[in-house]
Design a protein around this motif. Structure first.
Motif, mmCIF file in Angstrom:
data_model
loop_
_atom_site.group_PDB
_atom_site.id
_atom_site.type_symbol
_atom_site.label_atom_id
_atom_site.label_comp_id
_atom_site.label_asym_id
_atom_site.label_seq_id
_atom_site.Cartn_x
_atom_site.Cartn_y
_atom_site.Cartn_z
ATOM 1 N N ASP A 105 1.003 -11.645 4.471
ATOM 2 C CA ASP A 105 2.376 -11.133 4.481
ATOM 3 C C ASP A 105 3.152 -11.586 3.249
ATOM 4 O O ASP A 105 4.005 -10.851 2.735
ATOM 5 N N GLN A 106 2.835 -12.772 2.715
ATOM 6 C CA GLN A 106 3.546 -13.238 1.522
ATOM 7 C C GLN A 106 3.104 -12.495 0.266
ATOM 8 O O GLN A 106 3.914 -12.256 -0.636
ATOM 9 N N LEU A 127 7.063 0.026 1.921
ATOM 10 C CA LEU A 127 6.089 -1.046 2.133
ATOM 11 C C LEU A 127 6.617 -2.068 3.139
ATOM 12 O O LEU A 127 5.858 -2.569 3.973
ATOM 13 N N GLN A 128 7.913 -2.368 3.064
ATOM 14 C CA GLN A 128 8.511 -3.308 4.010
ATOM 15 C C GLN A 128 8.347 -2.807 5.441
ATOM 16 O O GLN A 128 7.959 -3.565 6.345
ATOM 17 N N ALA A 129 8.622 -1.519 5.640
ATOM 18 C CA ALA A 129 8.514 -0.943 6.989
ATOM 19 C C ALA A 129 7.075 -0.958 7.480
ATOM 20 O O ALA A 129 6.800 -1.282 8.651
ATOM 21 N N GLU A 130 6.135 -0.617 6.591
ATOM 22 C CA GLU A 130 4.717 -0.601 6.971
ATOM 23 C C GLU A 130 4.216 -2.010 7.291
ATOM 24 O O GLU A 130 3.437 -2.206 8.231
ATOM 25 N N MET A 131 4.647 -2.994 6.505
ATOM 26 C CA MET A 131 4.247 -4.374 6.762
ATOM 27 C C MET A 131 4.829 -4.861 8.088
ATOM 28 O O MET A 131 4.126 -5.507 8.878
ATOM 29 N N ASP A 132 6.096 -4.555 8.333
ATOM 30 C CA ASP A 132 6.727 -4.970 9.584
ATOM 31 C C ASP A 132 6.003 -4.381 10.788
ATOM 32 O O ASP A 132 5.782 -5.067 11.795
ATOM 33 N N ALA A 137 2.430 -5.273 15.375
ATOM 34 C CA ALA A 137 1.247 -4.857 16.146
ATOM 35 C C ALA A 137 0.093 -5.835 15.991
ATOM 36 O O ALA A 137 -0.956 -5.644 16.612
ATOM 37 N N GLU A 138 0.294 -6.870 15.169
ATOM 38 C CA GLU A 138 -0.771 -7.837 14.859
ATOM 39 C C GLU A 138 -2.026 -7.111 14.376
ATOM 40 O O GLU A 138 -3.163 -7.459 14.737
ATOM 41 N N ASP A 139 -1.799 -6.099 13.539
ATOM 42 C CA ASP A 139 -2.884 -5.271 12.997
ATOM 43 C C ASP A 139 -3.343 -5.879 11.669
ATOM 44 O O ASP A 139 -2.808 -5.574 10.596
ATOM 45 N N LEU A 140 -4.345 -6.761 11.735
ATOM 46 C CA LEU A 140 -4.804 -7.463 10.538
ATOM 47 C C LEU A 140 -5.481 -6.517 9.545
ATOM 48 O O LEU A 140 -5.360 -6.700 8.331
ATOM 49 N N GLN A 142 -4.707 -3.423 8.996
ATOM 50 C CA GLN A 142 -3.673 -2.676 8.275
ATOM 51 C C GLN A 142 -3.052 -3.517 7.172
ATOM 52 O O GLN A 142 -2.704 -2.999 6.108
ATOM 53 N N LEU A 143 -2.914 -4.814 7.412
ATOM 54 C CA LEU A 143 -2.390 -5.690 6.362
ATOM 55 C C LEU A 143 -3.297 -5.670 5.138
ATOM 56 O O LEU A 143 -2.835 -5.594 3.996
ATOM 57 N N LYS A 144 -4.620 -5.738 5.373
ATOM 58 C CA LYS A 144 -5.546 -5.672 4.239
ATOM 59 C C LYS A 144 -5.463 -4.310 3.552
ATOM 60 O O LYS A 144 -5.499 -4.215 2.322
ATOM 61 N N THR A 145 -5.363 -3.254 4.346
ATOM 62 C CA THR A 145 -5.265 -1.901 3.772
ATOM 63 C C THR A 145 -4.047 -1.795 2.854
ATOM 64 O O THR A 145 -4.124 -1.220 1.758
ATOM 65 N N LEU A 146 -2.920 -2.358 3.275
ATOM 66 C CA LEU A 146 -1.711 -2.316 2.441
ATOM 67 C C LEU A 146 -1.907 -3.100 1.151
ATOM 68 O O LEU A 146 -1.452 -2.675 0.079
ATOM 69 N N ILE A 147 -2.585 -4.237 1.241
ATOM 70 C CA ILE A 147 -2.861 -5.026 0.035
ATOM 71 C C ILE A 147 -3.712 -4.227 -0.940
ATOM 72 O O ILE A 147 -3.472 -4.226 -2.154
ATOM 73 N N GLU A 148 -4.687 -3.511 -0.413
ATOM 74 C CA GLU A 148 -5.569 -2.700 -1.269
ATOM 75 C C GLU A 148 -4.834 -1.483 -1.821
ATOM 76 O O GLU A 148 -4.963 -1.150 -3.007
#
Length: 495
Positions: A105-106, A127-132, A137-140, A142-148
């Motif tokens: 998240d950071q 991006l803020q909305a997608e990360m939130d 949802a504790e969707d780990l 999706q967090l990686k997908t956003l980073i990529e």
């Protein structure tokens, strides 16, 4: 003099903190210990003054708030009941090339900040909305997908070769007992709040406290932060100033709004520009909360949380009631709208929690100035800590103009009188101008110079830090003048 960038300003503050004895790297002679810092002689004074300001605002000025000091070690069941054993995790991701670990998240928050800095506000908001959404949802994955998707690279290796995102528990554990084979695993507390909750009944009964009432505490907490950065912003050993306010069920929203406003006023009373602060409402709520707001300050590296206000419902007391088998209820004999007593209930809790180390850093950054005092061809400058006088480590510096003619003795006599009420420092080395500059750099609001005229008429020159104005004053009036600026009344008795 060119204006410093935010990065340069932050580096200058860090350098200044070490040079003048505010903050040192822990175990520095052994190359230091990552994310652990020591407070030096001036840092300890400033930190204690921040504690005093908070304690007075919370405990001294509220008849229905008391303070405690609970132990760092607690029964292991406390952390099972609180949810920390099973749920105190951060989403972590490793870079395969640098072998460095980051909070997912950071990494995304840093990217959002860069988008905002570059004027790409739509991208930042999306991006803020997608990360939130992913965090909620504790969707780990999706967090990686956003980073990529946003092509976030490792700050060390510069590559985008990432592992999967995993949860990492932040609690330190240790063995409790004299013999290893008979010892019990306990945890260093990751927050101070639980020490308040498990003492709820003790305080309520011994203090005959009537709801609504609060319990305040200042104390150390420990988190095994994998990501240690931004100086004392994120540390493994840190200090919290927390207050848990116990209220009737159904009145939590009212008190949440009250403390949200009251705590921001506490910050602004120090003279910090209002635009430097903002509220940030949580999208993903902690397991115990039904509302949460952060008070954020604009650091050189962006807006970051310094204090949280949380509506914790009755989660904590109910959990401890279940795990301990002890009733954590309050009997309220006040009458409700129907004329009947409220009776027994488990109170709801409004929490205010401020990171003392972050408040310390905020205070240094906000006070730090590099002033150009050049006039014509004459080059001059000074470094100034424009601390509120109540927070300044030293309130007054005493200078004899020279080291002879009885001036040091007179200066010492003045200091002996003033130090009963104020933290003072005595200096006689170097020219008077250099001494002024040193005191400017550590935030001392007043400098008193004893000269030959002092011996004749008992007057001294007092210099004001912020304006550099000098005035002649009788020694007998020093106490009154200094007290008028350094008294806590200047913060608490504003119109």
């Amino acid at each position: 003099m060119a204006k410093n960038t935010n990065d340069e300003q932050f580096k200058n503050v860090i350098s200044h903190a070490k040079e003048y004895g505010f903050v040192f790297q822990s175990s520095e002679i052994y190359d230091g210990l990552s994310a652990v810092y020591d407070y030096g002689q001036l840092g300890a004074e400033l930190k204690n003054n921040l504690k005093t300001y908070w304690w007075k605002a919370m405990v001294q000025l509220h008849e229905n708030i008391v303070g405690i000091d609970s132990a760092i070690f607690m029964h292991p069941k406390v952390w099972k009941a609180s949810g920390h054993v099973d749920g105190f995790n951060d989403p972590m991701i490793d870079n395969k090339d640098s072998k460095k670990r980051y909070r997912a998240d950071q990494l995304l928050e840093d990217k959002i900040a860069r988008y905002e800095k570059d004027g790409k506000t739509d991208k930042a908001a999306k991006l803020q909305a997608e990360m939130d959404d992913a965090l909620k949802a504790e969707d780990l994955q999706q967090l990686k997908t956003l980073i990529e998707q946003h092509e976030i690279a490792c700050p060390v290796s510069g590559t985008k070769n990432w592992t999967e995102v995993r949860q990492f528990n932040l609690m330190f554990s240790t063995q409790f007992g004299a013999m290893a084979e008979g010892s019990e695993e306990v945890y260093l507390r990751p927050e101070t709040a639980q020490g308040i909750f498990v003492n709820f009944l003790n305080v309520q009964k011994s203090g005959r406290m009537k709801i609504p009432f609060g319990i305040a505490q200042i104390g150390k907490a420990f988190r095994n932060e994998v990501i240690a950065r931004q100086f004392i912003m994120r540390m493994r050993e840190f200090e919290q100033m927390e207050m848990q306010f116990f209220v009737r069920p159904g009145e939590d929203k009212k008190w949440f709004a009250y403390w949200k406003e009251a705590r921001l006023k506490w910050h602004l009373a120090l003279g910090t520009p209002a635009e430097k602060y903002r509220y940030h409402d949580h999208v993903k709520l902690a397991h115990y909360a039904n509302a949460a707001t952060d008070i954020e300050f604009e650091f050189p590296f962006g807006f970051k949380e310094v204090e949280g206000i949380h509506s914790r419902t009755d989660f904590d007391l109910s959990q401890h009631q279940e795990y301990s088998g002890k009733k954590m209820q309050y009997f309220d004999n006040d009458l409700d709208e129907t004329g009947k007593p409220y009776g027994n209930y488990v109170p709801y809790v409004i929490e205010t929690s401020i990171g003392l180390d972050r408040m310390f850093l905020l205070t240094l950054i906000n006070a730090f100035e590099e002033q150009d005092l050049s006039e014509g061809d004459k080059q001059d400058s000074r470094t100034l800590l424009r601390l509120h006088p109540c927070l300044a480590p030293y309130k007054v510096a005493i200078f004899p103009l020279t080291k002879k003619d009885g001036l040091p003795e007179k200066a010492r006599a003045i200091m002996d009188n003033l130090k009963l009420d104020f933290n003072c420092i005595y200096e006689e080395k170097d020219a008077i101008g250099k001494r002024y500059r040193r005191q400017d750099a550590i935030g001392t609001p007043f400098c008193v110079t004893v000269d030959h005229q002092t011996l004749e008429d008992d007057t001294v020159t007092i210099r004001h830090r912020d304006t550099m104005e000098q005035q002649r004053i009788e020694i007998k009036h020093l106490d009154e003048l200094i007290a008028s600026k350094t008294s806590w009344k200047t913060l608490f008795c504003k119109d």
